[in-house]
Design an enzyme around this catalytic site. Structure first.
Site, PDB file in Angstrom:
ATOM      1  CB  CYS A 109      40.483  42.507  31.921  1.00 33.36           C
ATOM      2  SG  CYS A 109      39.894  41.974  30.315  1.00 33.36           S
ATOM      3  CB  CYS A 149      37.440  40.257  31.323  1.00 35.24           C
ATOM      4  SG  CYS A 149      39.045  40.197  30.534  1.00 35.24           S
ATOM      5  CG  ASP A 150      36.140  41.730  34.892  1.00 39.06           C
ATOM      6  OD1 ASP A 150      35.705  40.592  34.631  1.00 39.06           O
ATOM      7  OD2 ASP A 150      37.258  41.931  35.398  1.00 39.06           O
TER       8      ASP A 150
END
Ligand code: NAP
Length: 327
Positions: free
Chosen positions: A144, A147-148
């Site tokens: 992701c 997300c990261d």
């Protein structure tokens, strides 16, 4: 039995929707607005994988694009407007027939009954299955970018895959990373031209063609490099990166169905054009369905169709195909 009488009957709901992505939320909106007693079962916060998309440019009505979380928040808000119940659960473990006309949906907590079920459980990122992948997940290996990605400011990272997800997320990572190596096992991408052209023009993105990743190498700090192999020349290479984002497709969340429904060879649910599965009263919609185009816009259309089919199914079941009014 009229729909209003469902509350008093031995069955808990008219329809249970399993999975809260765009398909499930739209099914809830249509079912509850259509007067069906509706329950949404969702593992985490509603929104599904679309929550993890930075910018959605191909959902109509938003000429400048819209962020995944913003779109999903609006869809959830709208789905809640017409009285549906929402319940967070660990997971659905099985769907069974309680009798000829009622289904039991078994969750890790309890069993809930319903006249019909709409499955919208989506799909989850596929893993490559190479040494180091699991060991460094969360320590450099990610599925992701939204997300990261921010953890990799000014770092060299790799993206693996050649579809829309890989190219879109490589473009997203240009916000943070210094260099993005897009590693693909072929000499051409299957992503849409519009984003491929954008990626080709981006000075931060470098394409590594005809290449597979054989191992994720790391140390106490996390990922440090990838072991690559060119499948045409057989030449091996080590690529120094701090992060690797895997986008090699998705596998459907259908494990809990275990022989209950017809699945295709990839495990996706087979339906007709009205989203009916081979079990009357069970519909499926969104990415969990066997189909060619997996998009938010197709998922929402399918969610609406699945709810319509559930309504028609219940009407037939209860002899209300021609309405409740007689001359
Ligand atoms: P995808 O289209 O299935 O592409 C997966 C890619 O990973 C392919 O290029 C495939 O290579 C490669 N791959 C598969 N297994 C591999 C392995 N073991 N090792 C290395 N590479 C491997 O998956 P996706 O990009 O996640 O997209 C899924 C669906 O969502 C698609 O229908 C896509 O169009 C849609 N989507 C749409 C948008 C959008 O329109 N904005 C955004 C994201 C996703 P090969 O090409 O060699 O098979």
């Amino acid at each position: 039995m009229t729909r209003d009488e469902t509350k008093k009957s031995e069955v808990d709901y008219d329809v249970i929707v399993v999975g809260g992505g765009p398909a499930g939320l739209t099914a809830v909106l249509y079912a509850s607005r259509g007067g069906l007693k509706t329950l949404m079962l969702e593992k985490a916060t509603p929104g599904g994988l679309a929550q993890t998309t930075d910018i959605i440019e191909n959902y109509p009505g938003f000429p400048d694009g819209i962020s995944g979380p913003e779109l999903m928040e609006s869809m959830e808000k709208q789905a809640r407007r017409f009285g549906a119940e929402f319940k967070n659960i660990n997971e659905v473990v099985a769907i069974e027939k309680a009798n000829e006309t009622i289904f039991s949906v078994k969750t890790s907590d309890n069993t809930i009954t319903s006249k019909s079920v709409i499955i919208a459980t989506g799909a989850e990122p596929r893993k490559i299955g190479i040494p180091g992948e699991s060991k460094y997940t969360g320590r450099g290996v990610s599925y992701c970018a939204v997300c990261d990605g921010a953890f990799f400011k000014d770092a060299d990272v790799a993206v693996i895959g050649g579809g829309n997800s890989a190219v879109e997320e490589a473009l997203f990572l240009t916000k943070f990373a210094k260099k993005i190596s897009l590693i693909h096992r072929r000499d051409r991408l299957r992503a849409d031209n519009v984003i491929v052209e954008r990626a080709k023009k981006d000075p931060k993105i470098e394409f590594i063609w005809d290449t597979v990743v054989e191992e994720v190498i790391g140390d106490v700090k996390g990922v440090s490099s990838l072991k690559l192999k060119n499948i045409k020349t057989e030449q091996a290479e080590q690529l120094t990166v701090e992060g690797v984002f895997v986008y090699i497709g998705y596998k459907p969340n259908t494990g809990f169905l275990d022989g209950f429904l017809e699945l295709d060879k990839g495990g996706f649910i087979v339906t007709d054009g009205e989203m009916n599965t081979n079990v009357s009263g069970i519909m499926a919609c969104g990415d969990v369905r066997s189909k060619a185009l997996k998009q938010i816009v197709t998922a929402t259309g399918e969610g609406a169709t699945a709810a319509f089919s559930a309504e028609k199914y219940i009407d037939k079941l209860e002899n209300r195909e021609y309405g409740e009014f007689k001359k």
